[in-house]
Enzyme design. Structure first.
Site, PDB file in Angstrom:
ATOM      1  N   HIS A 209       0.853  -1.190   0.000  1.00 52.83           N
ATOM      2  CA  HIS A 209       0.000   0.000   0.000  1.00 52.83           C
ATOM      3  C   HIS A 209       0.887   1.238   0.000  1.00 52.83           C
ATOM      4  O   HIS A 209       1.360   1.668   1.059  1.00 52.83           O
ATOM      5  CB  HIS A 209      -0.897   0.037   1.243  1.00 52.83           C
ATOM      6  CG  HIS A 209      -1.981  -0.977   1.258  1.00 52.83           C
ATOM      7  ND1 HIS A 209      -2.691  -1.308   2.404  1.00 52.83           N
ATOM      8  CD2 HIS A 209      -2.506  -1.735   0.265  1.00 52.83           C
ATOM      9  CE1 HIS A 209      -3.589  -2.227   2.113  1.00 52.83           C
ATOM     10  NE2 HIS A 209      -3.495  -2.512   0.828  1.00 52.83           N
TER      11      HIS A 209
ATOM     12  N   GLU B 248      17.921   0.407  -0.452  1.00 53.74           N
ATOM     13  CA  GLU B 248      17.536   1.056  -1.706  1.00 53.74           C
ATOM     14  C   GLU B 248      18.503   2.171  -2.094  1.00 53.74           C
ATOM     15  O   GLU B 248      18.705   2.438  -3.285  1.00 53.74           O
ATOM     16  CB  GLU B 248      16.109   1.600  -1.601  1.00 53.74           C
ATOM     17  CG  GLU B 248      15.925   2.671  -0.558  1.00 53.74           C
ATOM     18  CD  GLU B 248      14.467   3.097  -0.427  1.00 53.74           C
ATOM     19  OE1 GLU B 248      13.632   2.583  -1.185  1.00 53.74           O
ATOM     20  OE2 GLU B 248      14.173   3.946   0.436  1.00 53.74           O
TER      21      GLU B 248
END
Length: 696
Positions: free
Chosen positions: A413, A507
């Site tokens: 989400h 990341e």
């Protein structure tokens, strides 16, 4: 086991003459002294007789009302002692001891008939203090202008810090003296390297410190509920930190109503860096588990359709054309697909097959739902509905396929920080997960908060994050929140919060790289409040977008042990693991839930080595990471069962390993070890080692 002793001493007859109190930790090493100095509440802390926190003021500035800073009288004191053992649903240890002494000082401001209590809990490794406002007298609703909790330092300590920022912790850490923070922050702002939003003397917690004589300190907070997150502003002339709360869009720093408790302000003190990592101070200061049934909560080892988008191989969006009609009614039949959409049926099945074949629990899939074409653009207030998949993502068929293979899918989400939109869809989104058998969600809060002007760490946002966790628990859903506030131990109270990001994760290795040493400071700072979804396990260091991961393969393996989390990802592509099946074996073998953890060696940003015993077994796993310098670990296996032998598989950096030029150089060896075995392992900068110890 639970032992509890309470004593109370209300000095009613002496309320206007006794103005001081002292409390020592159970072992006597740490002492807290409270004093009313001409009506001003102050405290100080000593460690083995040496001053660590000089007399520091306590209190509040209020908006539109007289301040709660002075004019107080001591009404009385209460003392208590607690010694109990509790069992976490998951954790670094299967049992945690909560052992402390407690001092509660009760204050009144006679001129205003307002009451403020201050509670101190003193542990062998540190102190927690909080404000408590009873529903008594004339203090009811109030608005905080500033909380004025001080932490007066005794010298120009070494600090490991990141800039004060109301919206993100995604920075690399700086090591400097306290006196150097101002100039370094000023330069960072000038160079546009910092997003600091309040001053050039502000830093975030958890703040790691070291004195000139080798004492380690850590400043943080615990049990952050219905209150803005705390930063620390430094007066570098007096060497005093003062709490600085995250404001809302109007600049207010808290809307409070009695009765209430503030979060705990925590001060960890030890002469051994390993004890910082082993401390349960933050967890112990949180309330016990609030969930009556936790049988559905479990650790998760997973793979996912994620790194390929992060590193530039594929994309989140199905098409580059942004739909102009309402969500739920979008017709993509006539749109031209980009051809790079990662969350397509065939690719997701490939990850499911890989997870099933290698014993992973789940597969995360990002980019499955419509809206990614302009998710950070002008339409972000309404872009996601968390219900409607792209046409090449068959939600029912893929879940059926995953379950047939013994694997679950993890929902994603991305809210794009439109929290009101997310709350509008939340129940329907969680119900959709129940319908298809999802039991975990990764939520994201990238970008500026909608409504615009709020900050990620403001009171309204803190309340939203907890609301999402509580509501997810109603649906038996575990939560891994990214870009949310840094954790403060609430995973004890709500153990369905199995992961957070809230720091600079893997990341960033695909966004230009992260310097060696980052993973050797995070356990001292960010992980103090709870586990991180760091997403380790990168084997191919050169990314499709041209970035390079500054780590060796063995440095990546070590993270599964040194970066504790019940949620661990093997983040790289399946094909990159297939190139190195021998090294990949450690990721398959390593546990994610533990009976016992022992920190073997540690120094902030330089090295960490830890041994952990897999829950319910006699098997152990050891991991060690290094920073910018090479390091030799001299290991003794004293923690092993003295009556058993173990098969050790050792994964170490190759002699020619280099995180820049030869990151895939490693050596694997097997030998039989006992509790008497000694072993030396050399790790290169940015490297590390990992050991599996399987009982024979």
């Amino acid at each position: 086991m639970k032992r509890f002793l309470l004593t109370a001493s209300l000095f009613l007859g002496l309320a206007f003459t006794l103005n001081a109190a002292e409390m020592a930790s159970p072992n006597g090493a740490i002492k807290v002294n409270f004093e009313l100095n001409n009506g001003v509440p102050t405290y100080s802390v000593t460690f083995r007789g040496k001053m660590m926190i000089k007399p520091s003021r306590l209190g509040y500035e209020l908006s539109g009302a007289e301040n709660l800073l002075d004019g107080f009288t001591l009404l009385g004191q209460e003392t208590a002692r607690q010694d109990e053992t509790w069992k976490p649903v998951w954790g670094e240890n299967s049992e945690i001891r909560n052992h402390y002494t407690e001092l509660l000082v009760k204050l009144v401001q006679p001129s205003t008939d307002r009451y403020m209590n201050i509670r101190f809990r003193v542990y062998d490794e540190g102190v927690g203090l909080r404000y408590e406002f009873p529903q008594k007298g004339k203090l009811n609703h109030f608005v905080v202008k500033d909380e004025r909790t001080e932490f007066a330092m005794t010298g120009d300590h070494i600090a490991w810090w990141i800039p004060g920022d109301y919206d993100t912790q995604e920075y690399e850490y700086t090591r400097s003296k306290l006196s150097e923070i101002r100039s370094l922050l000023t330069k960072a702002v000038t160079d546009n390297l910092s997003q600091t939003t309040f001053s050039t003397t502000g830093v975030q917690t958890s703040l790691m410190l070291k004195t000139a004589d080798g004492i380690y300190m850590n400043l943080h907070e615990a049990a952050l509920v219905n209150y803005p997150a705390m930063h620390l502003n430094l007066d570098d002339k007096q060497m005093v930190f003062t709490s600085w709360l995250t404001p809302d869009a109007q600049g207010k720093k808290g809307y409070l109503q009695t009765p209430l408790n503030s979060p705990w302000r925590t001060i960890m003190i030890t002469d051994d860096a390993r004890k910082v990592l082993a401390s349960n101070l933050i967890l112990n200061l949180n309330d016990p588990c609030a969930l009556s049934d936790t049988s559905w909560i479990h650790p998760v080892k997973y793979v996912g359709v994620w790194w390929e988008m992060i590193s530039g191989k594929s994309e989140w969006a199905y098409t580059h054309q942004y739909p102009t009609v309402k969500l739920g009614e979008t017709d993509y039949i006539h749109a031209t697909p980009s051809g790079k959409h990662g969350a397509n049926n065939a690719n997701v099945r490939r990850y499911i097959d890989f997870a099933s074949a290698n014993g992973f629990d789940a597969v995360l899939v990002e980019g499955w739902n419509i809206g990614w074409e302009d998710w950070a653009g002008n339409s972000k207030e309404h872009v996601f509905d968390f219900l409607t998949p792209y046409p090449d993502f068959d939600i029912k068929a893929l879940n059926d396929y995953a379950h047939s293979k013994g694997v679950k899918l993890i929902m994603h989400h991305e809210t794009s920080s439109s929290i009101m939109n997310y709350e509008k869809y939340m129940d329907r989104a969680y119900q959709l997960m129940n319908t298809y058998g999802y039991d975990a969600v990764k939520s994201g809060y990238v970008g500026n908060i909608i409504p615009r002007g709020e900050h990620h760490y403001s009171q309204i946002e803190i309340n939203h994050y907890l609301h999402a966790i509580k509501r997810a628990a109603d649906y038996h859903i575990m939560v891994n929140a990214h870009e949310a506030v840094r954790p403060t131990g609430l995973c004890r109270t709500y153990p369905n919060l199995i992961g957070n990001e809230s720091a600079r994760g893997t990341e960033y290795q695909a966004f230009g790289g992260t310097k060696p040493g980052h993973t050797a400071i995070l356990p001292f700072t960010r992980l103090q409040g709870g586990p991180m979804d760091y997403t380790p396990g990168i084997f191919e260091m050169d990314c499709a977008n041209g970035s390079h991961c500054n780590s060796t393969i063995c440095g990546q393996l070590a993270l599964y042990v040194t970066m504790y989390s019940p949620l661990q990802m093997a983040a790289d592509f399946p094909e990159n693991y297939e190139k190195h099946p021998d090294a990949f074996q450690f990721i398959k073998d390593v546990a994610i839930d533990w009976d016992k953890s022992i920190y073997l060696e540690a120094e902030p940003m330089e090295y960490i080595s830890v041994a952990r015993k897999a829950k319910g077994t006699d098997n152990w796993f050891v991991g060690g990471v290094t920073g910018k310098q090479a390091h030799r670990s001299d290991i003794t296996f004293h923690f092993l069962d003295k009556s058993r032998k173990y098969e050790a598989t050792i994964y170490r950096d190759g002699t020619d390993a280099d995180y820049k030029t030869r990151p895939q150089s490693y050596k694997i060896e097997k030998l039989t070890v006992t509790a008497k075995t000694k072993l030396s392992i050399n790790s290169v900068p940015g490297g590390g080692y990992a050991i599996s110890l399987i009982a024979k």
